[in-house]
Design an enzyme around this catalytic site. Structure first.
Site, PDB file in Angstrom:
ATOM      1  N   ASP A  29      72.506 -22.959 -58.506  1.00 15.69           N
ATOM      2  CA  ASP A  29      73.947 -22.840 -58.660  1.00 15.69           C
ATOM      3  C   ASP A  29      74.763 -23.388 -57.516  1.00 15.69           C
ATOM      4  OD1 ASP A  29      73.829 -19.593 -60.318  1.00 15.69           O
ATOM      5  OD2 ASP A  29      73.504 -21.632 -61.050  1.00 15.69           O
ATOM      6  N   HIS A  64      73.485 -14.957 -63.698  1.00 14.18           N
ATOM      7  CA  HIS A  64      72.311 -15.794 -63.440  1.00 14.18           C
ATOM      8  C   HIS A  64      71.247 -15.002 -62.711  1.00 14.18           C
ATOM      9  CE1 HIS A  64      74.506 -19.950 -63.750  1.00 14.18           C
ATOM     10  NE2 HIS A  64      74.277 -19.388 -64.919  1.00 14.18           N
ATOM     11  N   SER A 101      73.797 -20.348 -70.379  1.00 16.96           N
ATOM     12  CA  SER A 101      72.973 -20.735 -69.234  1.00 16.96           C
ATOM     13  C   SER A 101      71.812 -19.791 -68.962  1.00 16.96           C
ATOM     14  CB  SER A 101      73.838 -20.858 -67.975  1.00 16.96           C
ATOM     15  OG  SER A 101      74.521 -19.647 -67.751  1.00 16.96           O
TER      16      SER A 101
END
Lengths: 180, 138
Positions: free
Chosen positions: A123, A97, A57
């Site tokens: 998210d 992230h 990701s």
């Protein structure tokens, strides 16, 4: 004589005292490794100063198997653009992230939103039901540096337990038999 | 680095939603050694808006981002860009807010090593109007 027989001869020749000595040696190696890890935890302020990237990701920056070095000093405020490693309450696996939004109060309380570079959406769908923001307590650390590929070994050990046992067995054997 | 901005806010229940259109002109190569050296894999560029409100002392919202790989054209010349992400405030702090600062920053991602965050030198201050805009949207 075959190679394996020479090696077994070595083991037979060691008497009990030498074996205990080797075991103690092994114990020292393990303790030193643990001390270094704890030291890293103190210096960086993070409970997990080194993490392995598990998903794609954050591509193309990070790929599965890359190793990240984290710090989590309270003096460093969380700002947008930073790469954070966080845990969602109740889940074990940490996520890596980037911070997309922050809203910080005067007293330092901060609520922030994250998104993976390679994901189309933020998210919020990953957070706990009813949870819209992350807070400082969810943060494991901020990524300050990285090394590619090296973490693949831990992923392999996780996905293929037989591989893990083989590695541990070989390591143990090596330390016990090695004369120094 | 230069940005020109046009903006307005719309009411969205509890939270103000800001609409910003902007131009970005940037020349990433204009640094002493050139930022794309042998150890730089990519740059993660992002345009962020920073402002204060009654509810929150500091707010930062990323409006737009782009990944620039080594080998890509280092000059950015974007016009009439709309923000990629919804510019929601946590409350109603955008209406009449005179001081929203837009800054272009980037995260240097090396092949291996440190991950620095760099803030660009140009930044633009943008005021939001005092009234909500109900007729326009993107």
């Amino acid at each position: 004589a075959m190679l394996s027989l020479d090696f077994l001869d070595d083991v037979r020749r060691m008497n009990k005292r030498q074996l205990y000595y080797q075991v103690l040696n092994f114990g020292m190696v393990v303790s030193s490794a643990l001390m270094i890890w704890k030291g890293l935890m103190v210096v960086t302020g993070s409970e997990s100063p080194i993490v392995v990237v598990l998903s794609g990701s954050m591509e193309p920056a990070f790929h599965r198997g890359d190793l990240l070095f984290l710090t989590n000093r309270i003096e460093d405020p969380i700002r947008v653009g930073e790469i954070v490693v966080f845990r969602i309450e109740g889940r074990e696996i940490p996520i890596v992230h980037r911070v997309l939004k922050i809203h910080e109060k005067e007293n330092g309380d901060i609520r922030f939103l994250t998104k993976g570079d390679n994901n189309a959406v933020d998210d919020r769908g990953l957070y706990k039901r009813g949870q819209h923001w992350l807070e400082k307590k969810d943060v494991v650390g901020r990524a300050r540096g990285f090394v590619p590929y090296i973490g693949i070994v831990t992923i392999l050990m996780n996905d293929y337990p037989k591989f893990k046992y083989a590695v541990l067995f070989l390591l143990g054997l090596f330390v016990l038999v090695h004369r120094e | 680095l230069r940005k020109n901005v046009e903006d307005f806010t719309g009411p969205r229940g509890r939270s103000d939603l800001g609409f910003v259109t902007f131009d970005v002109t940037a020349d990433i190569l204009k640094r002493r050694h050139g930022i794309f050296d042998w150890n730089v894999k990519q740059l993660f560029l992002y345009l962020s808006a920073e402002y204060s409100t009654k509810n929150n002392a500091l707010n930062q919202v990323v409006l737009w981002d782009k990944i620039m790989l080594r080998g890509d054209n280092p000059r950015l010349f974007l016009k009439d860009m709309k923000s990629k992400y919804f510019f929601f405030d946590d409350g109603n702090g955008l209406k009449g807010n005179r001081n929203i600062t837009l800054t272009l920053s980037w995260n240097v991602v090396p092949n291996a090593g440190i991950l620095p965050l760099v803030t660009g030198s140009g930044h633009v201050s943008v005021p939001f109007p005092d009234i909500y805009e109900t007729t326009k949207s993107y």
